[in-house]
Write an enzyme that holds these catalytic residues in place. Sequence first.
Site, PDB file in Angstrom:
ATOM      1  CB  SER A 172      -8.448  55.258 -78.255  1.00  0.00           C
ATOM      2  OG  SER A 172      -9.842  55.503 -78.404  1.00  0.00           O
ATOM      3  CE1 TYR A 225      -8.807  49.844 -76.223  1.00  0.00           C
ATOM      4  CE2 TYR A 225     -10.086  51.839 -76.608  1.00  0.00           C
ATOM      5  CZ  TYR A 225      -9.147  50.922 -77.024  1.00  0.00           C
ATOM      6  OH  TYR A 225      -8.545  51.074 -78.253  1.00  0.00           O
TER       7      TYR A 225
END
Length: 321
Positions: free
Chosen positions: A170, A182
Amino acid sequence: MWAAAPLLLLLLLLLPLARLWRRGAARLEPAGRAVLITGCDSGFGHLLALRLHRLGFTVFAGCLCPGGDGARRLQREAGGAGRLRVLRLDVTRARDVRAAKELVLSHLPERGFWGLVNNAGISTFGETGWLPMETYEKFADVNLLGSIRTTLAFLPLLRKYKGRIVFMSSIIAYFTLGNGIYSMTKAAIEKFCDALRLEMKKFGVQVCIIQPGNYARSTKIQPPLSAEEIWSELSEEEKAVYNKEYVQERANFFNSILSEGSTNGNEVVDAMVDALTSPAPKARYMVAKLKEKALVLVCALFPTAVMDSVLSYALSKVKLA
C-alpha cells in the site's frame, strides 16, 4: 564513490530502454499454469481470481470462509469450471498452508506452478495506545507473517518453475494517517520483498509489489467505525488522556477518507495481472491518484520534519482537554 557515478548514470539511462525491449516480447501463455491467491473472499483477491480464470490460468482461490457468501459467489461467477478451485486458507494457520500446498501439488496443470499472490490482509485505525497488544499481534500475523508463511511454503515450486510472487502492499507503507498498525505491516512486507526479490533473481523468480492508494470502497477492507465504538474499546488509562470530542473528530476524519476511496478495484487488478504475465514486470506498481503519489514523493524527497508537518496539519485539530 564518485568514480562510479558515470557507470550509475549509464545504467539509469539503459534500464528504461531494456525494459521497453523486454516488454515488447510476447506475453505469457496462461494455459496450463497454476496461480494461488490468498484472500479471495472479497476485494482484489476475488476480482483477480475471476480475471485469471478468464485468461486461462488454473486458479487456486484461498478463502478464509470457503462456505461463505464470497466464496460461493466466486464459484458461481466462474461458472463451476474445473480450472478454479476454492480452498480454505487462513494464512495464520500453518496447517491450512500445508493443506493448500498439498492440494496444489495434487492438481498441478502441465506447465506447473506459475504464481503466488499474497493478497490477504486486514485493516483498522486508531492511535497507538488505543489498540491492545493482541490486535498488534493479529495484524502482524495476517499482514506480515501470513505472507511470509505462504511464501516459504511455495518457494520450492516457484524456483522449480521460475514463477512470480506478487505481494499486496500500500502507499501507506510510506506514511501513516491514523492507521499506524496497518502502515507498519506494509512497510515491513516491503522490506521482506526487497530482500526476496534480490535473492530470487538467480533462480529466475520475479517478485513484484502492488501499492494501491485509497480503494477502501472497492475492497471493504476497512469498515467505518463510530466514535462510540472506539471509545468503548479504550482502556481507562486512555480515556483519562483523550476526550470524546477528540475521538469523534478522529473518527470523522478517517471515515471521510474511507468514503473517498475508489470503487474501481479493476485498476489494481490490472497491475496484478501485468505483474504475473508481463515479460518484464515492474518491481513496484503504484496504483494511486495523483495527489496520493505526490504525498509519497514528498515523503521520499523531503526531510522527515516536512512530512510530519504536513501530516500533523491534516490530522486532528481538536485539542486535548
